[in-house]
Design a protein around this motif. Structure first.
Motif, PDB file in Angstrom:
ATOM      1  N   GLU A 203      -4.901   2.271   7.382  1.00 30.07           N
ATOM      2  CA  GLU A 203      -5.863   1.472   8.145  1.00 30.07           C
ATOM      3  C   GLU A 203      -5.214   0.202   8.684  1.00 30.07           C
ATOM      4  O   GLU A 203      -5.512  -0.235   9.807  1.00 30.07           O
TER       5      GLU A 203
ATOM      6  N   LYS B 216      -5.671   2.488   2.629  1.00 23.48           N
ATOM      7  CA  LYS B 216      -5.743   1.117   3.157  1.00 23.48           C
ATOM      8  C   LYS B 216      -4.492   0.785   3.966  1.00 23.48           C
ATOM      9  O   LYS B 216      -4.558   0.041   4.953  1.00 23.48           O
TER      10      LYS B 216
ATOM     11  N   GLU C  16       0.821  -1.223   0.000  1.00 25.60           N
ATOM     12  CA  GLU C  16       0.000   0.000   0.000  1.00 25.60           C
ATOM     13  C   GLU C  16       0.847   1.263   0.000  1.00 25.60           C
ATOM     14  O   GLU C  16       0.370   2.328  -0.407  1.00 25.60           O
TER      15      GLU C  16
END
Length: 219
Positions: free
Chosen positions: A155, A152, A85
């Motif tokens: 997160e 993401k 990511e």
């Protein structure tokens, strides 16, 4: 959610950096001087009590992260992990091209002749949207695609980090610029690239980011 600090370090200088070529999802090894500057960063960060260490899944970031962790006081407690990511932006058709030439082609239809000029006139997200627009395959990441991926990553960090943690994250020039541009109070000039192995500090508090310093050289 926890409040924690992210030590955001750009990878050491690579061969494509030396030759000023577009290096997004493409990858070249650290050049000799890139290894040396990564070792300087490792020495500067050796006493930071890192709870975890992450890098993108590009070799240049993995190798830089390992050099830093190997010298850290917690080297026997933490194992670097890869997070795709936090890859660099994907430049599609322009991967590997001479950087000034690529950005001229991307910016020229919008009256800008360089990456810095696109940022100054239109902002960081426009560089991504213009890149996808100019890519004849339209496979480069636009801003929406890019931020969906990076968000993401944050997160995932939230699921790991505990309150007060210090997290090492080795990433890339445009990604660090983009995060700084989006999550600071206007104090930092993102038309200037973060230097190889420089440090950018970010506080993440209850799922919200705030960049507190940008492009600090570590010696």
């Amino acid at each position: 959610m926890a409040k924690y600090q992210i030590y955001l370090v750009r990878h050491g200088r690579t061969w494509f950096n030396r030759y000023n070529k577009m290096q997004g999802w493409s990858d070249t090894p650290l050049a000799p001087e890139g290894i040396e500057v990564a070792k300087q960063a490792a020495h500067a960060l050796k006493d930071v009590d890192f709870a975890a260490a992450f890098s993108s899944d590009a070799r240049r970031a993995i190798d830089t992260c390992k050099l830093i962790v190997d010298e850290n006081i917690n080297h026997d407690k933490i194992t670097p992990q890869k997070m795709m990511e936090f890859r660099e932006e994907f430049y599609g058709y322009y991967e590997g091209m001479n950087s000034p030439e690529a950005w001229f082609m991307v910016g020229q239809p919008h009256g800008a002749s360089s990456f810095a000029e696109i940022i100054a006139k239109y902002g960081m997200d426009a560089t991504k949207d213009f890149m996808k627009e100019a890519d004849p395959f339209h496979e480069a990441e636009n801003a929406e695609e890019y931020w969906n991926r990076v968000d993401k990553g944050f997160e995932k960090l939230d699921q790991i980090a505990k309150d007060g943690d210090k997290i090492l994250l080795v990433s890339h020039g445009t990604t660090i610029r983009s995060i700084t541009d989006r999550y600071n109070d206007g104090s930092f000039d993102v038309t200037v690239s973060p230097r190889n192995s420089s440090l950018t500090m970010l506080t993440r508090d209850n799922g919200k980011n705030h960049v507190t310093s940008y492009n600090q050289m570590l010696e």
